[in-house]
Design a protein around this motif. Sequence first.
Motif, mmCIF file in Angstrom:
data_model
loop_
_atom_site.group_PDB
_atom_site.id
_atom_site.type_symbol
_atom_site.label_atom_id
_atom_site.label_comp_id
_atom_site.label_asym_id
_atom_site.label_seq_id
_atom_site.Cartn_x
_atom_site.Cartn_y
_atom_site.Cartn_z
ATOM 1 N N ILE A 7 8.519 -68.930 42.277
ATOM 2 C CA ILE A 7 9.847 -68.304 42.271
ATOM 3 C C ILE A 7 9.962 -67.186 41.241
ATOM 4 N N TYR A 8 8.882 -66.930 40.498
ATOM 5 C CA TYR A 8 8.941 -65.931 39.422
ATOM 6 C C TYR A 8 8.287 -64.616 39.804
ATOM 7 N N ARG A 9 7.298 -64.650 40.679
ATOM 8 C CA ARG A 9 6.579 -63.428 41.020
ATOM 9 C C ARG A 9 6.753 -63.107 42.502
ATOM 10 N N PRO A 10 7.614 -62.119 42.834
ATOM 11 C CA PRO A 10 7.759 -61.719 44.242
ATOM 12 C C PRO A 10 6.420 -61.336 44.862
ATOM 13 N N ALA A 11 5.524 -60.780 44.040
ATOM 14 C CA ALA A 11 4.207 -60.385 44.547
ATOM 15 C C ALA A 11 3.429 -61.586 45.063
ATOM 16 N N ALA A 12 3.632 -62.750 44.442
ATOM 17 C CA ALA A 12 2.929 -63.964 44.872
ATOM 18 C C ALA A 12 3.392 -64.377 46.265
ATOM 19 N N ILE A 13 4.698 -64.241 46.530
ATOM 20 C CA ILE A 13 5.248 -64.575 47.847
ATOM 21 C C ILE A 13 4.693 -63.609 48.893
ATOM 22 N N ASN A 14 4.696 -62.323 48.554
ATOM 23 C CA ASN A 14 4.154 -61.316 49.482
ATOM 24 C C ASN A 14 2.676 -61.546 49.741
ATOM 25 N N GLN A 15 1.939 -61.889 48.674
ATOM 26 C CA GLN A 15 0.501 -62.132 48.810
ATOM 27 C C GLN A 15 0.236 -63.285 49.767
ATOM 28 N N LEU A 16 1.028 -64.348 49.660
ATOM 29 C CA LEU A 16 0.822 -65.506 50.526
ATOM 30 C C LEU A 16 1.122 -65.142 51.981
ATOM 31 N N HIS A 17 2.135 -64.300 52.198
ATOM 32 C CA HIS A 17 2.441 -63.861 53.573
ATOM 33 C C HIS A 17 1.300 -63.029 54.142
ATOM 34 N N VAL A 18 0.715 -62.167 53.308
ATOM 35 C CA VAL A 18 -0.425 -61.353 53.750
ATOM 36 C C VAL A 18 -1.601 -62.258 54.130
ATOM 37 N N VAL A 19 -1.868 -63.256 53.273
ATOM 38 C CA VAL A 19 -2.950 -64.210 53.529
ATOM 39 C C VAL A 19 -2.681 -64.983 54.819
ATOM 40 N N GLY A 20 -1.433 -65.434 54.986
ATOM 41 C CA GLY A 20 -1.058 -66.179 56.190
ATOM 42 C C GLY A 20 -1.259 -65.374 57.462
ATOM 43 N N ASP A 21 -0.862 -64.090 57.425
ATOM 44 C CA ASP A 21 -1.053 -63.208 58.584
ATOM 45 C C ASP A 21 -2.542 -63.035 58.892
ATOM 46 N N GLN A 22 -3.330 -62.963 57.829
ATOM 47 C CA GLN A 22 -4.771 -62.736 57.972
ATOM 48 C C GLN A 22 -5.458 -63.887 58.707
ATOM 49 N N ILE A 23 -5.016 -65.115 58.449
ATOM 50 C CA ILE A 23 -5.676 -66.288 59.045
ATOM 51 C C ILE A 23 -4.872 -66.906 60.192
ATOM 52 N N GLY A 24 -3.711 -66.313 60.499
ATOM 53 C CA GLY A 24 -2.896 -66.821 61.592
ATOM 54 C C GLY A 24 -2.211 -68.138 61.278
ATOM 55 N N VAL A 25 -1.728 -68.274 60.028
ATOM 56 C CA VAL A 25 -1.026 -69.485 59.597
ATOM 57 C C VAL A 25 0.377 -69.106 59.116
ATOM 58 N N GLU A 26 1.378 -69.848 59.563
ATOM 59 C CA GLU A 26 2.767 -69.562 59.179
ATOM 60 C C GLU A 26 2.988 -69.813 57.688
ATOM 61 N N VAL A 27 3.823 -68.974 57.081
ATOM 62 C CA VAL A 27 4.171 -69.117 55.669
ATOM 63 C C VAL A 27 5.671 -69.357 55.553
ATOM 64 N N TYR A 28 6.039 -70.406 54.844
ATOM 65 C CA TYR A 28 7.456 -70.714 54.616
ATOM 66 C C TYR A 28 7.849 -70.211 53.225
ATOM 67 N N SER A 29 8.918 -69.418 53.170
ATOM 68 C CA SER A 29 9.394 -68.930 51.870
ATOM 69 C C SER A 29 10.904 -68.757 51.887
ATOM 70 N N GLU A 30 11.504 -68.840 50.725
ATOM 71 C CA GLU A 30 12.933 -68.588 50.532
ATOM 72 C C GLU A 30 13.076 -67.657 49.330
ATOM 73 N N PRO A 31 12.904 -66.343 49.544
ATOM 74 C CA PRO A 31 12.874 -65.376 48.429
ATOM 75 C C PRO A 31 14.102 -65.401 47.524
ATOM 76 N N GLU A 32 15.236 -65.767 48.073
ATOM 77 C CA GLU A 32 16.470 -65.771 47.260
ATOM 78 C C GLU A 32 16.687 -67.086 46.512
ATOM 79 N N ASN A 33 15.959 -68.110 46.900
ATOM 80 C CA ASN A 33 16.110 -69.430 46.268
ATOM 81 C C ASN A 33 15.252 -69.491 45.002
ATOM 82 N N LYS A 34 15.841 -69.861 43.881
ATOM 83 C CA LYS A 34 15.114 -69.938 42.611
ATOM 84 C C LYS A 34 14.886 -71.375 42.164
#
Length: 450
Positions: free
Chosen positions: A138-165
């Motif tokens: 919840i501290y690094r927006p880049a970490a959330i984006n990175q996980l989404h990029v990784v998920g797209d790369q391997i075809g796996v869904e990523v669950y995130s709530e960017p506004e939730n801290k």
Amino acid sequence: MFDNLTDKLDKAFHILKGHGKITDVNVADTLKEVRRALLDADVNFKIAKDFTTRVKDKAIGENVLTTLQPGQLLVKLVKDELTELMGGDVAGVNLSGNPTVILMSGLQGSGKTTFSGKLANFLKTKKNKKPLLVACDIYRPAAINQLHVVGDQIGVEVYSEPENKNAVSIAENAIKHAKANGFNVVIIDTAGRLAVDEEMMNEIANVHKAIQPHETLFVVDAMTGQDAVNTAKAFNDRLNFDGVILTKLDGDTRGGAAISIKSVVNKPIKFIGTGEKMDAIDVFYPSRMAERILGMGDVVSLVERAQEQYDEEEARKIQKKIAKNEFGFDDFLAQIQQIKKMGSMKDLVGMIPGAGKALKDVEIEDDAFKHVEAIIQSMTPKERSKPAIIDVKRKTRIAKGAGRKIEEVNQLMKQFDQMSKMMKMMQGGGGKKLMQMMGGKGMPSMPGMK
């Protein structure tokens, strides 16, 4: 991987070369060098001392078999002790839940987010699971984006709530989402810091308490040596995790973390990361790693990787083409692609017994086949299917198109011709002829080696 340690241990065992039996003196001299090698590899002093004491106790008075020399016997004893030190048996991951919840922990920069993706890809492709990746940093927006990029790369869904801290509520909501949508594995990527601090430890402890994961894994950068071991102890004291994941092991020539960590935290190493690609993940086998450290290679892992890429239908097609003398450069290129999927050439060569030592000073490129691929891709479709039509004029054009020298095209053509003849002989049962043809010629040079 572990090159420095392997070299130093090899030199230590040379002390026993030529001795007819094991004595207090020659064992003590050898194990003194073994201990130095372990300390140079950043293994804890007490662990190194206890290790060599155990080996010495087993070696003294041991009868050397007629088939073994003293040096060989000591290598076996060291290998057995290394295997035990790193955990003994292979430790699997617990996938009993529905969904199975896996909590990832570790410091920032340890490769935790990337390895979460690797683990998801491993479970998806090797275990036929449907994983869900969860962004709980919840501290690094880049970490959330990175996980989404990784998920797209391997075809796996990523669950995130960017506004939730609130990391606990994100994790809980993700598990509900998984249950409602048929995901059978939930991998939760948590926040890390540059160093162990109370705020981070409290947060991950709260997430752990709330979701009660089936597996809690600690991800650590193998290149940090004893710091990795100390950090693992700090996390284990708070989380009581189930296993360790060592990342960046391909860049660690020392090996101290891999050797020490099980002894310090009494938790098994479950996986290792050996590269940047999403398939660069291996189950950790202590006995196989001990063999690699001692320069014995790892034939079993090499065979397993080959089997994973083996396509039975494709193999039948290749056999028919060989029988009809229709094996061409397109088929050769397809074989190269299969080899590349097995891992980096440097890693594969390290699995061949004796090859690591023999090719110690040979530079092996990460993309060892790129020049060969460039040459083949500069050929016309007709040239690839019928190599016999490639004359000097065509070779000159191909070399220019690939940006390579004509000598390299000639070398590839020669190697391709030799390989085609070998494959035809092997298929026809001409093993004797094959051996005669190979006799005195040696093996053709491997592409990518300088």
